[in-house]
Design a protein around this motif. Structure first.
Motif, short mmCIF file in Angstrom:
data_model
loop_
_atom_site.label_atom_id
_atom_site.label_comp_id
_atom_site.label_asym_id
_atom_site.label_seq_id
_atom_site.Cartn_x
_atom_site.Cartn_y
_atom_site.Cartn_z
N LYS A 27 4.55 -4.45 8.93
CA LYS A 27 3.46 -3.54 9.39
C LYS A 27 3.15 -3.64 10.89
O LYS A 27 3.03 -4.64 11.26
N ARG A 39 2.85 5.09 13.66
CA ARG A 39 2.36 3.88 12.97
C ARG A 39 1.79 3.85 11.54
O ARG A 39 2.23 3.12 10.80
N ASP A 40 0.79 4.81 11.56
CA ASP A 40 0.33 5.10 10.11
C ASP A 40 1.35 5.32 8.79
O ASP A 40 1.39 4.92 7.92
N TYR A 41 2.44 6.09 9.37
CA TYR A 41 3.39 6.49 8.64
C TYR A 41 4.25 5.10 8.13
O TYR A 41 4.74 5.07 6.97
N TRP A 42 4.70 4.43 9.21
CA TRP A 42 5.33 3.13 9.08
C TRP A 42 4.63 2.15 8.05
O TRP A 42 5.43 1.58 7.23
N ASP A 43 3.46 2.01 8.32
CA ASP A 43 2.62 1.32 7.40
C ASP A 43 2.65 1.74 6.08
O ASP A 43 2.64 0.80 5.04
N THR A 44 2.46 3.14 5.93
CA THR A 44 2.42 3.62 4.39
C THR A 44 4.01 3.29 3.74
O THR A 44 4.21 2.82 2.88
N MET A 45 5.04 3.34 4.47
CA MET A 45 6.36 2.98 4.16
C MET A 45 6.40 1.69 3.55
O MET A 45 6.89 1.27 2.33
N CYS A 46 6.04 0.85 4.51
CA CYS A 46 5.88 -0.81 4.15
C CYS A 46 5.19 -0.94 2.85
O CYS A 46 5.78 -1.70 2.05
N ASP A 47 3.99 -0.25 2.58
CA ASP A 47 3.17 -0.42 1.43
C ASP A 47 4.37 -0.02 0.20
O ASP A 47 3.96 -0.85 -0.89
N GLN A 48 4.91 1.02 0.39
CA GLN A 48 5.93 1.33 -0.57
C GLN A 48 6.75 0.45 -1.09
O GLN A 48 7.32 0.35 -2.09
N THR A 99 6.26 -2.32 -3.45
CA THR A 99 5.82 -2.06 -5.01
C THR A 99 7.00 -2.38 -5.97
O THR A 99 8.15 -2.31 -5.45
#
Length: 56
Positions: free
Chosen positions: A3, A12-21, A24
């Motif tokens: 992140k 950055r917010d898109y990248w962080d969201t992808m990292c969260d996915q 899982t």
């Protein structure tokens, strides 16, 4: 760990969201299945340019 360290071409917010996915269990399960499928049929994963594969 990833992140905040994405490529500059992705917000950055898109990248962080992808990292969260990516962390899982659902994503990891689907990824394992995809790896198994690619190893079963390696000839299906060759990139092609027209009728001649890059492998050739």
């Amino acid at each position: 760990m990833w992140k905040g360290h994405g490529p500059s071409s992705i917000r950055r917010d898109y990248w962080d969201t992808m990292c969260d996915q990516w962390v899982t269990e659902h994503f990891r399960h689907r990824s394992r299945i995809a790896v198994e499928n690619r190893t079963k049929m390696p000839e299906a994963t060759l990139h092609t340019s027209g009728s001649i594969s890059f492998g050739r």
